[in-house]
Design a protein around this motif. Structure first.
Motif, PDB file in Angstrom:
ATOM      1  N   GLY A  40       0.810  -1.197   0.000  1.00 32.78           N
ATOM      2  CA  GLY A  40       0.000   0.000   0.000  1.00 32.78           C
ATOM      3  C   GLY A  40       0.846   1.250   0.000  1.00 32.78           C
ATOM      4  N   TRP A  41       0.262   2.301  -0.563  1.00 34.23           N
ATOM      5  CA  TRP A  41       0.996   3.555  -0.666  1.00 34.23           C
ATOM      6  C   TRP A  41       1.177   4.199   0.692  1.00 34.23           C
ATOM      7  N   GLY A  42       0.058   4.635   1.298  1.00 37.09           N
ATOM      8  CA  GLY A  42       0.161   5.327   2.574  1.00 37.09           C
ATOM      9  C   GLY A  42       0.811   6.693   2.415  1.00 37.09           C
ATOM     10  N   ARG A  43       0.970   7.361   3.536  1.00 34.88           N
ATOM     11  CA  ARG A  43       1.556   8.699   3.514  1.00 34.88           C
ATOM     12  C   ARG A  43       3.011   8.671   3.074  1.00 34.88           C
ATOM     13  N   ARG A  44       3.735   7.658   3.493  1.00 40.61           N
ATOM     14  CA  ARG A  44       5.149   7.587   3.125  1.00 40.61           C
ATOM     15  C   ARG A  44       5.317   7.430   1.619  1.00 40.61           C
ATOM     16  N   GLY A  45       4.476   6.582   0.999  1.00 42.35           N
ATOM     17  CA  GLY A  45       4.564   6.391  -0.438  1.00 42.35           C
ATOM     18  C   GLY A  45       4.251   7.664  -1.198  1.00 42.35           C
ATOM     19  N   LEU A  46       3.217   8.374  -0.772  1.00 40.06           N
ATOM     20  CA  LEU A  46       2.864   9.640  -1.428  1.00 40.06           C
ATOM     21  C   LEU A  46       3.959  10.681  -1.234  1.00 40.06           C
ATOM     22  N   ARG A  47       4.553  10.676  -0.050  1.00 45.09           N
ATOM     23  CA  ARG A  47       5.636  11.624   0.204  1.00 45.09           C
ATOM     24  C   ARG A  47       6.843  11.322  -0.678  1.00 45.09           C
ATOM     25  N   LEU A  75       6.761   9.845  -3.563  1.00 46.10           N
ATOM     26  CA  LEU A  75       6.385  10.212  -4.930  1.00 46.10           C
ATOM     27  C   LEU A  75       6.537  11.711  -5.132  1.00 46.10           C
ATOM     28  N   GLY A  76       6.076  12.488  -4.140  1.00 46.55           N
ATOM     29  CA  GLY A  76       6.206  13.939  -4.243  1.00 46.55           C
ATOM     30  C   GLY A  76       7.658  14.387  -4.298  1.00 46.55           C
ATOM     31  N   LEU A  77       8.498  13.783  -3.467  1.00 51.66           N
ATOM     32  CA  LEU A  77       9.915  14.137  -3.486  1.00 51.66           C
ATOM     33  C   LEU A  77      10.571  13.764  -4.814  1.00 51.66           C
ATOM     34  N   PRO A  81      12.459  16.792 -11.303  1.00 51.54           N
ATOM     35  CA  PRO A  81      11.989  16.967 -12.682  1.00 51.54           C
ATOM     36  C   PRO A  81      11.227  18.266 -12.898  1.00 51.54           C
ATOM     37  N   VAL A  82      10.388  18.631 -11.942  1.00 54.97           N
ATOM     38  CA  VAL A  82       9.613  19.870 -12.075  1.00 54.97           C
ATOM     39  C   VAL A  82      10.542  21.082 -12.068  1.00 54.97           C
TER      40      VAL A  82
END
Length: 301
Positions: free
Chosen positions: A49-56, A58-60, A65-66
């Motif tokens: 599962g993704w969870g907060r750590r996975g989303l974090r 991904l954001g990092l 690139p951005v």
């Protein structure tokens, strides 16, 4: 005899085939008497599962690139970079939208993906069969390894020329080249993983009366699973690299052909869009395999 976690699970599976657990066997991380001493004990909770750590994470991962795209846009707008040679990210976005709306992108993307997945599947399957043979037989190792080492040293572009002469410009040469690219990483990591398996496991399996096929499926492959899955990721990345070589020479469709055709016509935006697509798709497929790897290893731990 010191066993890794995956080897302990493999040994537990050996016991499960016979319906009996070796004396004193306890599932890793479980206390004696808690119902986890047999293969029928409670399964560990999934840690996926993704969870907060996975989303974090991904954001990092998207930050750099951005930032680079923003800097690229600023430099082109300020004409520090020549706009005729370094198209801006805004122009690339417009080109991508135009390619999608015109319907010329999806067929090339689909045919490239089909070639990669088919070639990867063939190459990985042959690598597993060859790896089992080489890792389990010294005679086979001495016979096959020198030839495989020589074949591995042949550059991908050289294979393109040979495969075109053998199979023409049809699908066989492209799928074959992708299979060659995927074959060697999977083979090398699988052989290394099998050779690290504690031979005591095989002795236990043999003592339980398991056939050779059962020893492979219940002991060798589960114990070598981390190496095999890591090799699969390397093989898939290599498959995309070999696909580009196959489609740059002797192709009339696919992302590689699109890249070469755009370069011939001076379409710098389409060239850069295609390169970015290769990067994004390669990363996505690697992420899918990484998720599969995490799930499988979690089940084995």
């Amino acid at each position: 005899m010191s066993l890794s976690t995956s080897e302990k699970v493999a040994l537990q599976r050996v016991a499960g085939v016979e319906g009996v657990a070796p004396s004193g066997w306890v599932q890793p991380g479980a206390a004696p008497g808690d119902g986890a001493t047999s293969p029928g004990g409670p399964a560990p909770r999934s840690r996926g599962g993704w969870g907060r750590r996975g989303l974090r994470d991904l954001g990092l991962g998207l930050v750099l690139p951005v930032v680079l795209l923003g800097l690229w846009q600023v430099l082109v707008t300020a004409e520090v970079l020549d706009p005729s040679r370094f198209s801006s990210p805004a122009a690339l976005g417009a080109e991508l939208v135009a390619a999608v709306e015109s319907g010329r992108l999806w067929p090339n993307l689909a045919i490239s993906a089909q070639r990669v997945f088919l070639g990867f599947g063939i190459g990985a399957l042959l690598a597993v069969l060859t790896g089992l043979l080489v890792a389990l037989s010294r005679t086979a190792d001495r016979l096959v390894s020198p030839l495989l080492g020589a074949v591995r040293a042949v550059p991908s572009l050289a294979w393109v020329s040979v495969l075109i002469l053998w199979f023409g410009i049809g699908e066989e040469n492209k799928v074959g080249l992708v299979a060659i690219g995927a074959f060697f990483p999977v083979l090398a990591t699988l052989v290394a993983g099998i050779r690290q398996v504690d031979r005591g496991l095989l002795e236990v399996a043999q003592a339980y009366g398991l056939s050779w096929r059962q020893r492979v499926t219940t002991v060798l492959l589960p114990s070598a699973a981390p190496s095999l899955l890591a090799g699969a990721r390397l093989g898939l990345n290599q498959a995309w690299l070999f696909l580009v070589a196959a489609e740059l020479l002797g192709a009339t469709s696919g992302l590689g052909w699109q890249l070469q055709n755009a370069q011939r016509n001076g379409q710098i935006e389409l060239v850069l869009v295609t390169i970015i697509l290769f990067a994004v798709i390669g990363k996505l497929t690697d992420s899918v395999l990484a998720a599969v790897e995490t799930t499988v290893l979690a089940r084995l731990s």
